[in-house]
Scaffold this active site. Structure first.
Site, mmCIF file in Angstrom:
data_model
loop_
_atom_site.group_PDB
_atom_site.id
_atom_site.type_symbol
_atom_site.label_atom_id
_atom_site.label_comp_id
_atom_site.label_asym_id
_atom_site.label_seq_id
_atom_site.Cartn_x
_atom_site.Cartn_y
_atom_site.Cartn_z
ATOM 1 N N CYS A 40 34.271 -16.096 13.393
ATOM 2 C CA CYS A 40 35.375 -16.782 14.119
ATOM 3 C C CYS A 40 35.636 -15.745 15.577
ATOM 4 O O CYS A 40 35.417 -14.854 15.466
ATOM 5 C CB CYS A 40 36.594 -16.957 13.096
ATOM 6 N N SER A 42 38.543 -15.275 16.454
ATOM 7 C CA SER A 42 39.819 -14.548 16.286
ATOM 8 C C SER A 42 39.439 -13.037 16.036
ATOM 9 O O SER A 42 40.225 -12.047 16.497
ATOM 10 C CB SER A 42 40.634 -14.825 15.138
ATOM 11 N N HIS A 45 38.851 -11.586 19.545
ATOM 12 C CA HIS A 45 40.380 -11.446 19.755
ATOM 13 C C HIS A 45 40.984 -10.009 19.808
ATOM 14 O O HIS A 45 41.460 -9.220 20.514
ATOM 15 C CB HIS A 45 41.474 -12.230 19.447
ATOM 16 N N HIS A 61 37.140 -12.597 8.744
ATOM 17 C CA HIS A 61 38.350 -13.235 7.710
ATOM 18 C C HIS A 61 37.867 -14.413 7.396
ATOM 19 O O HIS A 61 38.680 -15.484 7.011
ATOM 20 C CB HIS A 61 39.560 -13.306 8.668
ATOM 21 N N CYS A 167 38.398 -20.744 7.356
ATOM 22 C CA CYS A 167 39.282 -20.618 8.488
ATOM 23 C C CYS A 167 39.005 -21.997 9.344
ATOM 24 O O CYS A 167 39.765 -22.728 9.677
ATOM 25 C CB CYS A 167 38.943 -19.352 9.286
HETATM 26 C C1 CXF Z 1 44.020 -16.367 13.341
HETATM 27 C C2 CXF Z 1 45.479 -16.548 13.948
HETATM 28 C C3 CXF Z 1 46.072 -15.133 14.296
HETATM 29 C C4 CXF Z 1 45.757 -14.329 13.206
HETATM 30 C C5 CXF Z 1 44.569 -13.923 12.830
HETATM 31 C C6 CXF Z 1 43.746 -15.344 12.356
HETATM 32 N N1 CXF Z 1 43.542 -17.530 13.071
HETATM 33 C C7 CXF Z 1 42.255 -17.975 12.981
HETATM 34 O O1 CXF Z 1 41.257 -17.379 13.336
HETATM 35 ZN ZN ZN Z 2 39.541 -17.681 12.144
#
Ligand code: CXF
Ligand code: ZN
Length: 370
Positions: A40, A42, A45, A61, A167
């Site tokens: 993903c 994220s 990020h 995750h 997710c």
């Molecule tokens: C994220 C949203 C922010 C925290 C980590 C997970 N959601 C999906 O990827």
């Molecule tokens: Zn995610």
């Protein structure tokens, strides 16, 4: 036990593959042998510093696997069960879980710190105690998670496909079906058609939208959108807005769903302008946490009775919606096979994320070896 894991030690640095120690499950915890993990945006990020997290952290995750061992008091799963990991835990008893809103379970507050309830750090390595992304750390061969994050699934569902339902699928699908509350005949615009947007497209179509307009600058993503049920695919927000107006004889889109990896002020304004009077704008993608990112005309909000909504996990309840979504897959109503563009080994993780950044993937999947 030892496990190979993908660890982020420092923002801006490549993800490192190393051997970590997984300390067995304590009360309420579950040792999982992860088989598949979805890549993903994220996780990226964290690596890029857009989401603050406690480091070092084992990333990943979105994942599925098999329960190897359970600690005292575990009732939700048993050794041998196939499970999907939910990036949002559900304690079942907080105000939000008790009112049917597991997506905002109070335990979600610490998912970026990465420790388990009770301040437990079950992963250690050369740099000390490690967190696990969303208390899961699915980019590891094994993990100890809390039973609150484990959802048992039927044994005949392939784990690769199942991993996606931790997710990306509920987040996108639910943003359309639950948050935007798409109704038959609606016109829906979905901005961004990656791992989340593809599922918003299929959710909107399944809920009966007449027009699903996908917006993405990349030709491969536009093709992808059509495969998931979009009725139209365009390159820019302006084209999407004009098309929505044309298709509705001047009314505009019933709802607009923003799914880009990072949502900025321009995208929010574009979505807000494209929805009709009484329309709904759903913000799925996260924005940088340290600054205000939304500036809209309050007068338009009031006088045109528009709604702007945030959503996490697509407003789904993991314990019931993960099996429900997998049932739709088994029935042929939810596409999961088509979401996976490419699979990678754990050591190819940086290469996989480069492919994601280059726009080549709907979803990449790490297939673990053991
Ligand atoms: C994220 C949203 C922010 C925290 C980590 C997970 N959601 C999906 O990827
Ligand atoms: Zn995610």
């Amino acid at each position: 036990m030892k496990s190979k894991a993908a660890v982020l030690h420092e923002v801006g640095k490549p993800i490192e593959i190393e051997e970590v120690d997984i300390n067995g499950p304590k009360a309420g915890e579950v040792l999982v042998r992860y088989t598949h993990a979805g890549m993903c945006h994220s996780d990226l990020h964290l690596q890029q510093g857009d989401l603050p997290a406690r480091l070092p952290i084992v990333l990943g995750h979105e994942g599925a696997g098999v329960v190897e061992e359970v600690g005292p008091g575990v009732t939700r799963v048993a050794p041998g069960d196939n499970i999907v990991c939910s990036f949002i835990p559900s304690c079942g008893t907080c105000h939000w879980c008790a009112t049917g809103q597991q997506a905002i379970c109070d335990l979600g507050a610490t998912i970026l710190e990465g420790n388990l309830p009770g301040d437990r750090w079950p992963i250690t390595g050369w740099a000390g105690q490690y967190g696990a992304m969303c208390m899961l750390g699915t980019f590891s061969q094994y993990g100890v998670i809390h039973q609150n994050s484990a959802v048992k699934i039927d044994g005949d569902i392939p784990l690769q496909q199942a991993s996606l339902v931790g997710c990306g699928v509920p987040t996108g699908w639910g943003a359309a079906v639950n948050t935007a509350d798409v109704r038959p005949g609606d016109t829906v615009i979905v901005y961004g058609v990656g791992g989340i947007g593809s599922n918003a497209v299929q959710g909107a179509r399944f809920a009966g939208a007449k027009n699903v307009i996908a917006v993405d600058p990349l030709a491969n993503k536009q093709e992808n959108a059509l495969q998931f049920g979009a009725t139209h695919a365009v390159s820019t927000a302006a084209e999407a807005r004009d098309l929505a107006i044309e298709l509705t004889r001047g009314v505009g889109a019933t709802s607009a769903i923003l799914t880009a990896g990072l949502v900025d002020e321009q995208q929010v304004s574009d979505g807000f302008d494209a929805i009709s009077k009484g329309g709904t704008l759903v913000v799925v993608g996260v924005s940088p946490m340290t600054e205000p990112t939304i500036h809209l005309s309050g007068a338009m909000l009031t006088l045109f009775k528009k709604t702007v909504k945030g959503t996490v996990f697509g407003d789904c309840n993991p314990t019931t919606d993960i099996p429900k979504l997998l049932g739709l897959y088994q029935n042929g109503d939810l596409k999961l096979d088509e979401l996976v563009t490419k699979t990678y080994s754990l050591k190819q993780i940086n290469e996989g994320y480069e492919d994601l950044v280059n726009g080549e993937l709907t979803r990449g999947i790490i297939v673990h070896d053991h």
